[in-house]
Write an enzyme that holds these catalytic residues in place. Structure first.
Site, short mmCIF file in Angstrom:
data_model
loop_
_atom_site.label_atom_id
_atom_site.label_comp_id
_atom_site.label_asym_id
_atom_site.label_seq_id
_atom_site.Cartn_x
_atom_site.Cartn_y
_atom_site.Cartn_z
N CYS A 1 0.83 -1.21 0.00
CA CYS A 1 0.00 0.00 0.00
C CYS A 1 0.87 1.27 0.00
O CYS A 1 1.62 1.51 0.94
CB CYS A 1 -0.90 -0.07 1.23
SG CYS A 1 -1.57 1.48 1.81
N CYS B 1 0.18 3.78 2.84
CA CYS B 1 0.70 3.24 4.12
C CYS B 1 2.17 3.60 4.29
O CYS B 1 2.62 3.95 5.38
CB CYS B 1 0.56 1.72 4.16
SG CYS B 1 -1.15 1.15 4.03
#
Length: 99
Positions: A24, A27
């Site tokens: 991600c 993230c």
């Protein structure tokens, strides 16, 4: 020593859980922001990262649908949650408003 999740969130100190995934992009952007929050707040907060791919049961228990999802706990109670990247000062303000 692996702490039990309930023991972690039952803390008197606010605990910010970062549900993330290695694949991600947002993230990865959030990781240094969380470090800055921890550096600034020190012992006033615990920050725990949980990989949703490795901890699917915990992620589904808290109905984490997207990553990153941040959930703030204190004394076992969920006080706040939000998905997406927040800036350092916004996160600090959230934690302080629930302390």
């Amino acid at each position: 020593m692996k702490l039990n999740f309930k023991t972690i969130i039952d803390s008197e100190v606010p605990v910010l859980i970062d549900f993330y995934a290695d694949w991600c992009g947002p993230c990865k952007a959030l990781a240094p922001i969380l470090k800055q929050v921890k550096d600034e707040m020190g012992d006033a907060i615990k920050i725990i990262k949980i990989d949703v791919d490795k901890n699917q049961s915990t992620a589904s228990k808290f109905q984490v649908r997207g990553v990153p999802t941040l959930i703030l706990f204190k004394k076992g109670e969920q006080l706040w949650r939000q998905s997406g990247v927040l800036q350092k000062n916004d996160l600090i303000n959230v934690v302080k408003s629930h302390s």
